[in-house]
Design an enzyme around this catalytic site. Structure first.
Site, PDB file in Angstrom:
ATOM      1  N   VAL A 562       0.854  -1.193   0.000  1.00 37.87           N
ATOM      2  CA  VAL A 562       0.000   0.000   0.000  1.00 37.87           C
ATOM      3  C   VAL A 562       0.889   1.241   0.000  1.00 37.87           C
ATOM      4  O   VAL A 562       0.520   2.297   0.526  1.00 37.87           O
ATOM      5  CB  VAL A 562      -0.992  -0.011   1.182  1.00 37.87           C
ATOM      6  CG1 VAL A 562      -2.209  -0.848   0.857  1.00 37.87           C
ATOM      7  CG2 VAL A 562      -0.352  -0.523   2.458  1.00 37.87           C
ATOM      8  N   TYR A 563       2.080   1.074  -0.564  1.00 34.82           N
ATOM      9  CA  TYR A 563       3.016   2.173  -0.856  1.00 34.82           C
ATOM     10  C   TYR A 563       3.590   2.809   0.416  1.00 34.82           C
ATOM     11  O   TYR A 563       3.895   3.994   0.424  1.00 34.82           O
ATOM     12  CB  TYR A 563       2.379   3.266  -1.719  1.00 34.82           C
ATOM     13  CG  TYR A 563       1.291   2.825  -2.654  1.00 34.82           C
ATOM     14  CD1 TYR A 563       1.398   1.629  -3.377  1.00 34.82           C
ATOM     15  CD2 TYR A 563       0.135   3.578  -2.820  1.00 34.82           C
ATOM     16  CE1 TYR A 563       0.395   1.221  -4.232  1.00 34.82           C
ATOM     17  CE2 TYR A 563      -0.875   3.181  -3.671  1.00 34.82           C
ATOM     18  CZ  TYR A 563      -0.744   1.987  -4.374  1.00 34.82           C
ATOM     19  OH  TYR A 563      -1.741   1.582  -5.216  1.00 34.82           O
ATOM     20  N   HIS A 564       3.757   2.028   1.464  1.00 33.18           N
ATOM     21  CA  HIS A 564       4.220   2.573   2.743  1.00 33.18           C
ATOM     22  C   HIS A 564       5.656   2.159   3.036  1.00 33.18           C
ATOM     23  O   HIS A 564       5.977   1.695   4.124  1.00 33.18           O
ATOM     24  CB  HIS A 564       3.302   2.111   3.882  1.00 33.18           C
ATOM     25  CG  HIS A 564       1.886   2.549   3.738  1.00 33.18           C
ATOM     26  ND1 HIS A 564       0.861   2.067   4.536  1.00 33.18           N
ATOM     27  CD2 HIS A 564       1.310   3.434   2.886  1.00 33.18           C
ATOM     28  CE1 HIS A 564      -0.282   2.639   4.174  1.00 33.18           C
ATOM     29  NE2 HIS A 564      -0.028   3.470   3.169  1.00 33.18           N
ATOM     30  N   HIS A 565       6.544   2.351   2.098  1.00 36.07           N
ATOM     31  CA  HIS A 565       7.927   1.911   2.248  1.00 36.07           C
ATOM     32  C   HIS A 565       8.699   2.905   3.103  1.00 36.07           C
ATOM     33  O   HIS A 565       8.693   4.109   2.820  1.00 36.07           O
ATOM     34  CB  HIS A 565       8.582   1.789   0.867  1.00 36.07           C
ATOM     35  CG  HIS A 565       7.643   1.314  -0.191  1.00 36.07           C
ATOM     36  ND1 HIS A 565       7.321   2.063  -1.302  1.00 36.07           N
ATOM     37  CD2 HIS A 565       6.928   0.170  -0.290  1.00 36.07           C
ATOM     38  CE1 HIS A 565       6.470   1.410  -2.053  1.00 36.07           C
ATOM     39  NE2 HIS A 565       6.203   0.258  -1.461  1.00 36.07           N
TER      40      HIS A 565
END
Length: 638
Positions: A562-565
């Site tokens: 969910v693009y939470h890198h």
């Protein structure tokens, strides 16, 4: 005398033609009916052409107080705050935000286009991403002014107070504790919503935060939760468990990312310079560690290699993937890796690229409904809904499909000392029905084979439905970013490390079972004749649907970022060999160099990471201003 910029005139005309405020029919034609790729490519081509003229004839300045590498969620904040007092250069790899990204309903559909998205892919691993093409999970990252705040699903979620308590413990700096960071969340915020407590929310900030005007199933989701003993609560304040409608970074129904909130209002400042289409190759240094001093950067813009110089500091805000990449190509990183890539070692920093974390998730569902209660593209996106969006910023186009969220504490956390109050499961309600192209759109945007999506969704096309994104909010697994070779233009290799820790799998299984129980065993959804068809996710057909082993297989195949890198330039104490920056975000072993973005998080925050990344931008800017306010050389250079 510089020539007239004809591409500028062409771009402005094209932007007016497709901008949703000016031409609703064009949005319908260009944005909805399959020509998104053409719009993105044409807009990029005109913007790039204009910028070539700009770079050659106008952008001649090369010396500044501060250089900010990256204009994303943190970099845009830093650029705004520092240019209040100083001469600032922003170097951004992409161009202007594409107008189509302003329309929330297109959030899924604008992913995976190279002109606005870095399009990273993880390296294959045996524990996860098994259902994806070539065994690699797709990692979208925004490539434009505003960075990934142009591509995310607009969700504003700060994190849990315990997250920041741990940041303060790890860094030894109480300024990273909850009560302190809360003031910087509030500084950015212009809040409109039901939880309007001045202790937790701010007004008059640059970032518009509001409940989405299109709520969809949010009311029913919260009603079902109350049947199971959960409360509606503000998930951007103090909480343990709870449910809430989604809050967006949104204004007048449109996306309001960090470009709109922070960069656009500052562009008229004569001391703020923005050089687009500029790929920074390395940071320039003089001296030796510990007196290694950053004094500029080398970058390539439209094929021309250039240098820019900073009289005060260089700030790296290139994001969790590219910030460690830039540090390593500048000679700061693990000695062995740098030497293997023929890079001179300036600072042996073992933690650069390590400690990679992400919120891995899976889309549990589809839950099928008996009546038109969800947003179905084929039915609900029409001339009337487009007109409603254009005129009032409401209706289905004002939503990304994410409508509500929840945080829960797993049985494993409850059984762990000092963690019974700290959520490790997040759910996001995705209230989107199975429209005709959904299988192809999911395949394009998440790197699934088309046949996989067609098998999973094909029998349910045209039906009202929803999914629950079941997310691991406190992963124990760790990955890393490593160099892809000695060439700075070569993409780094992403080893996501998903689901390597067995506890991560257990928590995801529990989350999938509990969300299925909440939906299927609540009167609220039973009254809608709710169904969860036993359609196996391809690759998991051998397991009994709904069993523990099925949900494990499901999450190992349907492994969605969910693009939470975060975490690859982690902050910490000086004696921590894996810390890359100190608590003021200064890179260990150097002077006048900081990293300010999501990569500095030592542990990932609960929930969506855009809001805490913006907060880090505010904190970092404040550190810099305080440091230079005490020096004699703090005047604006014009």
């Amino acid at each position: 005398m510089a020539p007239q910029l004809q591409p500028d005139i062409m771009l402005n005309a094209f932007q007016r033609a497709i901008h949703p405020l000016n031409n609703w029919y064009s949005v319908l034609v260009f944005g909805i009916l399959g020509t998104i790729s053409s719009v993105i490519m044409t807009y990029h081509g005109l913007d790039s052409m204009r910028d070539r003229f700009q770079a050659e004839f106008y952008d001649t300045e090369d010396t500044f107080d501060f250089i900010v590498v990256g204009a994303g969620s943190a970099g845009a904040v830093v650029a705004n705050r520092l240019s209040e007092n100083y001469k600032v250069l922003v170097l951004e790899s992409g161009g202007e935000p594409n107008p189509l990204t302003n329309i929330p309903a297109l959030a899924l559909l604008v992913l995976n286009y190279p002109h606005i998205d870095w399009r990273f892919f993880t390296q294959p691993q045996p524990e996860a991403c098994l259902g994806m093409n070539n065994g690699g999970c797709f990692w979208p990252r925004g490539k434009a002014l505003g960075g990934s705040s142009n591509l995310n699903f607009l969700i504003y979620m700060r994190g849990h107070p315990e997250d920041f308590k741990q940041w303060a413990r790890i860094t030894g700096d109480p300024r990273w504790g909850y009560e302190s960071v809360l003031e910087f969340f509030k500084k950015s915020e212009d809040y409109v919503g039901q939880w309007d407590d001045p202790k937790y929310h701010g007004h008059g900030g640059l970032l518009s935060v509001t409940k989405a005007p299109y709520q969809g199933l949010a009311e029913y989701w919260i009603k079902a939760a109350k049947e199971h003993g959960y409360n509606a609560t503000d998930l951007n304040a103090r909480y343990t468990e709870g449910f809430s409608p989604i809050y967006y970074t949104q204004k007048h129904g449109r996306r309001y990312g960090t470009y709109r909130a922070f960069l656009e209002p500052a562009r008229s400042r004569k001391n703020l310079f923005i050089y687009k289409y500029s790929d920074v190759q390395k940071v320039l240094f003089r001296g030796k560690s510990p007196d290694l001093e950053a004094y500029g950067v080398e970058y390539v813009r439209h094929g021309v290699r250039k240098r820019a110089f900073a009289k005060k500091e260089v700030i790296v805000s290139a994001g969790t993937v590219m910030s460690p990449h830039l540090l390593m190509h500048s000679g700061i990183g693990p000695r062995k890796q740098l030497e293997e890539n023929q890079i001179k070692v300036l600072v042996d920093s073992p933690g650069v690229g390590e400690n990679l974390q992400d919120h891995i998730s899976g889309f549990v569902g589809p839950f099928i409904l008996d009546s038109p209660r969800t947003m179905l593209f084929d039915r609900d996106i029409n001339a009337q809904s487009v007109m409603e969006f254009v005129q009032s910023g409401t209706g289905a186009l004002s939503s990304t499909g994410t409508q509500a969220s929840a945080f829960l504490v797993s049985s494993y956390a409850k059984a762990t000392k000092n963690e019974s109050h700290w959520p490790d499961i997040q759910w996001i309600l995705l209230g989107t029905g199975i429209y005709a192209r959904m299988d192809d759109d999911f395949a394009h945007s998440f790197n699934f084979p088309k046949e996989t999506m067609r098998k999973w969704m094909g029998d349910h096309k045209g039906k009202d439905a929803f999914f629950v994104i079941n997310m691991l909010s406190r992963p124990k697994s760790r990955g890393k970013i490593v160099l892809g070779g000695p060439d700075p233009s070569a993409y780094p290799l992403i080893h996501a490390g998903y689901l390597k820790h067995p506890d991560d799998v257990k928590v995801l299984i529990e989350g999938a079972k509990r969300t299925t129980d909440l939906v299927m065993n609540s009167k609220t959804f039973k009254d809608m004749d709710i169904k969860l068809p036993p359609t196996h996710f391809p690759g998991c057909e051998q397991h009994a649907f709904g069993s523990d082993i099925y949900w494990e297989c499901f999450h190992r195949h349907c492994s969605l970022t969910v693009y939470h890198h975060v975490g690859t330039c982690a902050m910490g104490k000086k004696d921590d060999k894996n810390a890359v920056v100190d608590s003021e975000l200064k890179v260990f072993g150097t002077k006048n160099l900081r990293v300010i973005d999501a990569s500095v998080m030592p542990i990932i925050s609960n929930g969506n990471t855009n809001a805490p990344t913006i907060m880090i931008g505010e904190m970092g800017s404040n550190f810099i201003k305080e440091a230079w306010a005490t020096t004699k050389s703090n005047e604006i250079i014009r």
